[in-house]
Structure formats: C-alpha cells, structure tokens
Design an enzyme around this catalytic site. Structure first.
Site, mmCIF file in Angstrom:
data_model
loop_
_atom_site.group_PDB
_atom_site.id
_atom_site.type_symbol
_atom_site.label_atom_id
_atom_site.label_comp_id
_atom_site.label_asym_id
_atom_site.label_seq_id
_atom_site.Cartn_x
_atom_site.Cartn_y
_atom_site.Cartn_z
ATOM 1 N N GLU A 1 0.791 -1.235 0.124
ATOM 2 C CA GLU A 1 0.053 0.022 -0.035
ATOM 3 C C GLU A 1 1.099 1.261 -0.116
ATOM 4 O O GLU A 1 0.516 2.210 -0.575
ATOM 5 C CB GLU A 1 -0.904 -0.177 1.180
ATOM 6 C CG GLU A 1 -1.933 -1.232 1.220
ATOM 7 C CD GLU A 1 -2.883 -1.201 2.487
ATOM 8 O OE1 GLU A 1 -2.355 -1.544 3.282
ATOM 9 O OE2 GLU A 1 -4.165 -1.159 1.976
ATOM 10 N N GLU B 1 -3.699 -9.905 3.642
ATOM 11 C CA GLU B 1 -4.473 -9.523 4.581
ATOM 12 C C GLU B 1 -5.359 -10.269 5.118
ATOM 13 O O GLU B 1 -5.773 -10.755 6.157
ATOM 14 C CB GLU B 1 -4.939 -8.007 4.408
ATOM 15 C CG GLU B 1 -4.082 -6.970 4.672
ATOM 16 C CD GLU B 1 -3.184 -6.552 3.747
ATOM 17 O OE1 GLU B 1 -3.175 -7.206 2.859
ATOM 18 O OE2 GLU B 1 -2.717 -5.314 3.712
#
Ligand code: CAA
Length: 698
Positions: A103, A123
């Site tokens: 990210e 995740e």
C-alpha cells in the site's frame, strides 16, 4: 537506531526503512516516513526514493499493534502524504513487499521492483483486508480480475508478474535501491500528476461488471466460511461504483469491523503460533549440526514424498530400497509428480531436471555413510523399525541425526535399540509429505539438544511448520484423532447418518468430514490396524460399523463404496444404501434405538473430544503450548484456519462451557470414552484460557 534513515544521493532524497527483521510499519516507521517526507519536500530535493534496509521493502503493518489503541500518524495518513508530495516518490520494491508495504508502494508515484520481490496483499489470511487504501488504489492501477485475485486470495506474486500486470513500472535484476535512485533522477523533472492513483477516475463498465459475475460464488467456495475474502471483494467492487473518498470510507469501516472479528483474532493467533512452535524449546541450547546430504530408507509414497521435500529445497538425497525395481519405481513416481507440477506451471522443466539430479537410488545401506541426516520411512512395525535402525547404526557416520517417521510407535524404544540414542528423534511427516506443511519433531528422553535443533533447522529449510512433541502413542496429532473419530463413530451408532456428521463438520469449516476422509484413505487401513491390536469391548462396539463395511467389501472410494456410494465417472458421492443397512443392523444388534441428533451436538462431541485430549497432552508435556496443538491441527488435519485451531476454538467458546459439557459426556457409559482432563477443569474453574496458560508457562 532510527527507524527511517534520511540520506541524499544527488538530487534524490532517500528514505531507508530500518526496522528488522521485516521492516514492519510500526509507529516509529510511520513517524519516520512522515518526518522524512516533510524534510525531503522542503529540502530542495527533486525526487524521493523509499526503500527498505536488508533486502526487504516492507512486510506490512506491524501485526503486534493490532488491537492496541491507534497511534498517530495512521498508515493511511502517511500514504496520503506520500501521494500528495510535491516531488515524485519512487518505491524500491525488493524482498517482501506485503500488505501495508504494498500500500505504501501504491501511494508512491513510481514503482521499481527486483524480479525476485514478493509482492502481495496477504491481509485476508489474517482475517482483515488492506486497510490503508489498497482496495481502492490497486484497482486504479491494474485490471479488475488481477486486483480481485491479489486482494481476495492474499497470494503474493513475483516482480516479473508484477511488471506483466502493470503493477510496477520497471523490473531489475540487481541492486534495487541503486536502480530506484537512478530512475528517480531520470523522472525528477517530469510531470507526475496523473500518477496519483487516488485521483484516477474509475467507472463500472459493462466489461468490468461481467468480470465480477460469479466471483462471489467462487470466493465463498474457496473461503470455506472465512468472511474476509468476501468483504474484501465488496470493497474492490466499491472502487468502481463510489468516488475515492467514499470507497476509502467503506474500506476503513470494513477494516475496523474485521480487525475486531473473532476470525481475525483466530488467524492472528495461528500466525504467531506457527512462529512460536518453530522455535527451540527453552531448555535446549547449542547450534544445529550441518546437513549437506540426507538419506531416506523406503521409497514408497511416504519416503518418496519426504525425499521430494529435500530435493525441492536443493538438498541431495539418497533413497534406500529393497530392490532396484522398487528404487526405480519410487524415483519414477517422484519424477511424475514433479512433471505434473511443471505441467501446471508451478515449476519449470529445468527445475524438474535439477531436482531429479539431486536424487540417488540405492539398495545398499553403505550409500548412507556420508549422510548427515537419515530418515526411516518403512513399514509401521516395531520389529522392522528396529531392524532398520540396526542397519543404519552400523553405517551412519558419527554425529549423523537418525530419524524415524513413525506415526505411533515408541521412539524411546527405537532409540534404545541403537548404540547412539542421543542422535535419534522422530520426524513425523504427513502424507503427501511434499505437500503437507506439518512436521512433528518427536523428542525422546535422550535426544541431544543439537540433534533437535538440527531437525528444527531442517524444517525451516524445507519450508515445513515444525512442532516439537514428546513420545506417546500417536504423539500430538494422531493421539487426538482417536477420541475425535470415536465420537463420530458413536454418533453414527446413536442415530446420526454419515452425511449428517460430515456436513456438520464441513459447515464448521473442515474441508472434509470424518467419514469422507475415511472413504478417501481406505477403510481397510483402520480395519487392519484394529485387527492387529487387542481392543477393549467398548472400542470393538464403536468400530463395528466400520468393520462390517470392510467385511462386505465397502473399502471406500477405491472400491466405489464405503460410508458413501461413489459415481465411477464423476466420483460424486451419494448415500450408500448398503451402508445404511449395515448401520441399522448394528444398531439393532447392540439394542440401540436411534435418536435425532442435532448439529450442535455433533460439533460439541467431536470438537470437545479434541480439546479434552489436547488438555491431557498439554498437562503431560507432550506439547509445549496449546498453540502448538493448534498448529498441528491446522497443518496436519485441515482444521479451519479461521477458527485458530481446536484449543483456540475452546478458548473462544469458553473453557467453562467445554468443561461442563465434557463432564456431562463422561457420565454413565460415557466414562468409557471420556476422561475429563484435570487441566481443562482447572482452567475452567479459574476462568482462564489455554492462551493464558501458555503465557503463564513461558
Ligand atoms: N508484523 C509484526 N511482526 C512480523 C510481521 C508483521 N507484519 N511479519 C513478520 N513478523 C515477525 C515474525 O513474528 C517473526 O518474529 P519472531 O522472530 O519474534 O518470531 C519475525 O518477524 C520473522 O518472521 P518469519 O519467521 O515469518 O520470517 P520469514 O522470513 O519466514 O517470513 C514474511 C517473512 C514472509 C514477511 C512473514 O513473516 C509474513 O508473512 N509476515 C506477515 C506479512 C503480512 O501478513 N503482512 C500484512 C500485514 S497486515 C497489513 O499490512 C494491514 C494493512 O493493510 C494496514
């Protein structure tokens, strides 16, 4: 040590993250990045490079901070700062670039990657979703199917694939940081407004709508009860239907909901459990012995699978078989398995050749004289094992570690039959050994510290999840399986159907129910082992149905029928009327009037049996921690990972509820099958969890 070092290379400011071992985005790193950016932006530099020290970019958010009060700046804010920077920012992607790490890279304006980088958003494997803009920025960079696949599977890709799908701008083979600095110089004066991903417009075209069709059904099937992948897919879809700020708000809201969920807690538990289990026990010291080559006795399914794990890790392996034919057959089977992987694109043809070159077949134990580790994988009979260990003992060099792959037998006895019991331990692999990740390392009363450390180091090298176990019948995993399978057998006698039990277990999250597993493995295997032993009358009773099935030729999938009937072509299963007749006949013979049994009882009886036996194992010191037991069940028995493992499941249900139920099950005839574990009762009484017990004992 500063978490982020700031350096200057010509016109380029370099922010180097230094937070070993994996450069996780701890509070100090987030703060360092914020300060570094503010400094770089006002320092006259024309571009910024963000890089990681030690060959890793960033392996993600700091998982240890989850569940703690948030500390400013949040990761999303730092990434927004990166994106808003007035000079271009280049990410130097190498090594693990995962989760929040990717990210951060998506917040940068350019991305340069090493070909070998591992780039992904794992995740969902922790029960959450990318919570710092990943679900909104990634679809603005790459096509919807790729973004969906990365976010909902959690599987990483390498640098080459990242380039192919447009995730990175350039790939390089050498030093990534140097390449990123050179690249930053080359783009320093170019306009880069269109590189701020959050500013890109997305809309839900017809093509993209079509790409989403059927995706949910696929995810639900693959997730087996896990919620995060589906929630993550919803956020990816929102990227196409909502303006960026609203998409981000949805991502945040979903992230907060998921991070507090029981599933995420369970998945984080198992993540740390795997790492704790792989460490040396606290009473063990020293260094592992070197292992340059390995010998395996037995080239059958098990021996061959074990040999493959070593060749896969680049370690030469010699397999001893009784005849040249058996040796050739075993090695041909290994080649066939590797060829199949190559056909599926998992490895290359060259990899098959490299692996085959590491494998040698022999019929003489003398070929093992230089081996540093020798693993026996022969027939499961004490006399045969002792004979084999005698032969190994005669040829192995001093200091070689000698391991048995026995599933049940007493390794103390095997060790005592050799002249070097300190070098002997168990290495219990699970079939197929080249695929299954679990390795139970069985420590005998005599095993030397450095022999145990060698087995742990080998587990890491061969990418297995190691768990150290003590000696007992069945060690951790198989010992717990007995009461679990017995409860399933009793449920059948009392009135449940195989389909009812299996479907309760698959709904719980298991890939297969206990009776489907029996049919797959072959019912004759259990039958044979029962006939080889002297069973107690209550044990005979509970296995009567299984015995009758085998005696009537219903051996499971291989004979076309077992607990279920299997279609010859499709292997689809349906009720086996003959099995139903046998079940009814056995009930009648035993004078049992069948009763209705609900799903809750099926889950309690089977799962609490695992927990109760686990508590016995823990109290006896066969397992060091309850979390080790969870690792065993996750990697050896396909326990639903999002439930954390049987012991964590017990904690989440509440040990008082488990203990009360177990005591009740143990009433009357139940006493034959249930021995309430004193540790379970004690923890329940003291309102403690197994996790707290683990922490207390470390
Ligand atoms: N946070 C905190 N600690 C971490 C960590 C993380 N993200 N990743 C690894 N560690 C720790 C491990 O617990 C271990 O600590 P100990 O030595 O104390 O046991 C140590 O780093 C080394 O880890 P491994 O033994 O696993 O080392 P490895 O080389 O075999 O594997 C790895 C490295 C591939 C990075 C692996 O550790 C891994 O998969 N880590 C998790 C990656 C991940 O899931 N990242 C996403 C985090 S969530 C996120 O980023 C959410 C968001 O969007 C905000």
């Amino acid at each position: 040590m500063t978490a982020v070092e700031m350096n200057r290379e010509g016109d380029v400011a370099v922010l180097l993250i230094n937070n070993p071992p994996v450069n996780a985005l701890s509070h100090a790193v987030r703060m360092g990045l914020k300060l570094g950016l503010e400094f770089a932006d006002g320092s006259g530099a024309k571009a910024v490079v963000i890089a990681g020290q030690g060959g890793t970019f960033i392996a993600g958010a700091d998982i240890k901070e989850f569940g703690q009060p948030p500390k400013e700046p949040g990761l999303g804010d730092v990434i927004d700062l990166i994106e808003a920077c007035s000079i271009p920012v280049v990410a130097a992607i190498e090594g693990n670039t995962l989760g929040g790490g990717l990210e951060v890279a998506l917040g940068c304006h350019y991305r340069i990657a090493n070909v070998k980088a591992r780039v992904g958003l794992p995740e969902v494997t922790l029960g959450i979703l990318p919570g710092a803009g990943g679900t909104q920025r990634l679809p603005r960079l790459i096509d919807a199917p790729e973004a969906l696949a990365m976010i909902t599977s959690g599987a990483p890709i390498d640098g080459r694939k990242a380039k192919a799908i447009g995730l990175v701008d350039e790939i390089i083979e050498g030093n990534c940081v140097e390449a990123a600095i050179a690249y930053a110089h080359s783009i320093a004066d170019k306009p880069f407004d269109d590189r701020r991903l959050s500013k890109r417009e997305l809309s839900l075209s017809k093509v993209i709508s079509l790409q989403f069709e059927g995706v949910d059904a696929q995810i639900i099937k693959r997730a087996r009860g896990a919620i995060a992948p589906l929630k993550a897919a919803e956020c990816v879809k929102a990227a196409y239907t909502l303006p960026y700020p609203e998409g981000i708000a949805k991502e945040r809201e979903t992230f907060i909901e998921l991070v507090a969920s029981d599933q995420s807690k369970a998945l984080r538990h198992i993540f740390f459990a795997e790492r704790a289990a792989a460490k040396a026990p606290s009473d063990v010291s020293g260094t592992p012995r070197d292992v340059a080559s390995v010998g395996i006795i037995g080239g059958g399914t098990m021996g061959g699978g074990i040999a493959m794990t070593f060749a896969d890790a680049g370690i030469p392996v010699t397999i001893i078989e009784m005849s040249d034919e058996a040796s050739k057959r075993g090695i041909a089977m290994m080649e066939k398995n590797w060829q199949r992987s190559a056909a599926r694109g998992r490895i290359s043809e060259k990899d098959v050749e490299t692996r085959m070159a590491l494998v040698t077949g022999s019929t003489s134990y003398d070929s093992l004289k230089d081996a540093d580790l020798i693993i026996e994988a022969v027939f499961e009979t004490m006399a045969i094992k002792k004979d084999v260990f005698g032969k190994i003992d005669a040829v192995a060099k001093p200091g070689a570690v000698l391991a048995s792959n026995t599933s049940y037998l007493d390794i103390n006895e095997i060790a005592a039959s050799t002249s070097r019991p300190r070098d002997v331990l168990g290495m219990h692999y699970f079939s197929p050994a080249n695929i299954m990740r679990l390795l139970e390392i069985v420590r005998t009363d005599e095993t030397a510290d450095d022999a145990l450390l060698t087995a742990l180091a080998i587990a890491k090298r061969t990418r297995k999840n190691a768990v150290v176990a003590g000696v007992c019948h069945g060690f951790i995993g198989n010992r717990m399986l007995t009461p679990y399978a017995r409860q399933a057998g009793l449920l059948l006698l009392e009135g449940a159907s195989p389909e009812q039990v299996d479907s309760a277990l698959t709904k719980f999250g298991f890939a297969m129910g206990v009776f489907s597993v029996g049919d797959l493995a072959g019912l004759d295997i259990g039958y044979k082992s029962r006939k080889d032993r002297q069973l107690e009358p209550h044990e005979v009773r509970v296995s009567l149905i299984a015995d009758r099935l085998v005696e009537a030729g219903h051996l499971g999938q291989k004979s076309g029928s077992g607990y279920y009937l299997y279609d010859k072509e499709t292997r689809a299963r349906s009720e086996n009327p003959a099995a139903t007749d046998i079940i009814n006949a056995v009930r009648e013979e035993l004078g049992i009037t069948p009763r209705a049994i609900d799903e809750n009882e099926i889950i309690q009886r089977t799962q609490f049996a695992l927990i109760n036996e686990g508590a016995h194992i823990l109290a006896e010191g066969i397992a060091q921690r309850s979390s080790d037991i969870d690792v065993v069940y996750n990697h050896g028995y396909a326990y639903p990972r999002w439930r954390g493992g049987p012991m964590h499941y017990g904690d989440s249900v509440g040990l008082k509820i488990v203990a009360d139920a177990v005591v009740k099950f143990a009433e009357g005839d139940g006493a034959l099958f249930w021995k309430p574990a004193p540790l379970l009762l004690e923890l329940a009484e003291n309102k403690m969890t197994f996790s707290e017990h683990d922490r207390h004992n470390q």
